[in-house]
Design a protein around this motif. Structure first.
Motif, short mmCIF file in Angstrom:
data_model
loop_
_atom_site.label_atom_id
_atom_site.label_comp_id
_atom_site.label_asym_id
_atom_site.label_seq_id
_atom_site.Cartn_x
_atom_site.Cartn_y
_atom_site.Cartn_z
N ILE A 137 31.12 -16.37 -19.47
CA ILE A 137 32.36 -17.13 -19.84
C ILE A 137 32.83 -17.79 -18.46
O ILE A 137 33.26 -16.79 -17.80
CB ILE A 137 33.67 -16.12 -20.50
N ASP A 138 32.92 -18.94 -18.44
CA ASP A 138 33.26 -19.64 -17.26
C ASP A 138 34.61 -20.02 -17.04
O ASP A 138 35.28 -20.07 -18.04
CB ASP A 138 32.52 -21.15 -17.19
N ASP A 139 35.37 -20.08 -16.02
CA ASP A 139 36.44 -20.41 -15.89
C ASP A 139 37.48 -19.39 -16.44
O ASP A 139 38.34 -19.82 -17.07
CB ASP A 139 36.90 -21.86 -15.83
N PHE A 140 37.08 -18.04 -16.50
CA PHE A 140 37.68 -17.10 -17.13
C PHE A 140 39.36 -16.84 -16.99
O PHE A 140 39.65 -17.01 -15.73
CB PHE A 140 37.30 -15.76 -16.98
N ALA A 163 33.40 -13.46 -9.05
CA ALA A 163 34.60 -14.28 -8.52
C ALA A 163 34.22 -15.58 -8.13
O ALA A 163 33.13 -15.58 -7.42
CB ALA A 163 35.37 -13.29 -7.55
N GLU A 164 35.00 -16.63 -8.75
CA GLU A 164 34.34 -17.91 -8.32
C GLU A 164 35.36 -18.36 -7.25
O GLU A 164 36.54 -18.05 -6.95
CB GLU A 164 34.78 -18.88 -9.42
N GLY A 165 34.79 -19.64 -6.29
CA GLY A 165 35.67 -20.18 -5.51
C GLY A 165 36.03 -19.44 -4.30
O GLY A 165 37.42 -19.66 -3.67
MG MG Z 1 33.75 -22.19 -13.19
#
Ligand code: MG
Ligand code: C2E
Ligand code: MG
Ligand code: MG
Length: 288
Positions: A181-184, A238-240
């Protein structure tokens, strides 16, 4: 005179609308050709394991080498591709190219190749009855192991028919691929669907990582998401991550995977590969 002015205004408006429409049609036509002309590019962004900082996997991100405007980021053409259905062809190209690239890399340099590749899929794919066949085809034709493929979907897919979505995702998992699941945290009822939908990976949206340093409340929230994910047996990414301090905090919180400009930018596969060819001990985590 007022009437004339009104008429002129209308004509200006009409002309502008006309120009916008033409430019849209033009971009649409050129995007349609882009796939066949070989103008799409695969970029890969490393995902590292914590705390050691080794590259574990990579996310596939599409670029368009537009002969007129240069290298285009997804934000400038994905919305149009989604509206027109061209996203299906684009995603399929990226999927195949990702599987092929990672498989070749794993064969040629098993010691440094990413163990997995993560590919974004637009939600519209879930309406296509041949999605699973297509993924199976990509794996079979490239020889990539299903365990090395992650499919990323955003939370918007959870706003669709849950029964259909679960069934589709379960079919894909039966192949052995993982679902992320992206951008959770940015979508609706995050917790409700975690109960009903079969997923393997949570990618914490960048908006939770920005401003993490110095914000106790946000730290509690991110820490709770990580614990929740781990309790459910999920991999949490953890993104970004843009700063060393964010990475330190995430590591202390027990986060096991991170991605972001601080760890490496999206880049052509050959560039990433050249960077990773350097022995791991000589590499720095902060290299980008
Ligand atoms: Mg994302
Ligand atoms: P995403 O899947 O959440 O991908 C992460 C985006 O964040 C990428 O933007 C990446 O370049 C950017 N990013 C990574 N680290 C950092 C960071 O530290 N700071 C900041 N500010 N940004 C960072 P990109 O490549 O522009 O892609 C944007 C979105 O477009 C993606 O978000 C994804 O939703 C979509 N997308 C990209 N490639 C594809 C594709 O092949 N198919 C589909 N359906 N969507 C795609
Ligand atoms: Mg993604
Ligand atoms: Mg996104």
């Amino acid at each position: 005179a007022a009437k004339d002015l009104g008429k002129n205004r209308f004509m200006v408006f009409e002309t502008r609308m006309h120009e916008q429409l033409l430019s849209r049609l033009d971009q649409e036509a050129r995007l349609r050709e882009a796939v066949h002309r070989g103008e799409l590019r695969l970029h890969l962004q490393p995902v590292v394991a914590l705390p050691d900082g080794q590259v574990s996997g990579a996310e596939a991100l599409v670029r368009w080498q537009d002969p007129q405007r240069g290298l285009q980021q997804p934000g400038s053409f994905i919305p149009l591709a989604e509206e027109t259905g061209m996203i299906i062809e684009i995603d399929r190209w990226i999927l195949l190219e990702s599987c092929r690239t990672i498989r070749r890399w794993q064969e040629e340099s098993p010691a440094t190749a990413p163990a997995w590749v993560s590919v974004n899929l637009s939600a519209v794919h879930l309406d296509l009855p041949d999605l699973t066949d297509h993924v199976a085809y990509a794996l079979a034709t490239t020889g990539l192991s299903p365990h090395c493929l992650v499919l990323e979907l955003t939370e918007t897919v959870m706003m669709r028919d849950l029964a259909v979505t679960s069934a589709r995702l379960e079919e894909l998992r039966q192949l052995g691929v993982k679902i992320a699941i992206d951008d959770f945290g940015t979508g609706y009822s995050s917790l409700g669907y975690l109960r009903d939908i079969p997923v393997d990976v949570l990618k914490i949206d960048r908006s939770f990582i920005t401003g993490l340093v110095g914000n106790a409340r946000q730290q509690e929230l991110v820490s709770a998401i990580i614990q929740l994910g781990h309790t459910l047996g999920l991999r949490v990414v953890a993104e970004g991550v843009e700063e060393a301090d964010q990475l330190t905090l995430l590591t202390v919180m027990g986060c096991k995977f991170a991605q972001g400009y601080h760890l490496g930018r999206p880049q052509p596969p050959d560039e990433l590969r050249a960077g990773l060819a350097v022995p791991a001990l000589a590499r720095t985590v902060t290299g980008s």
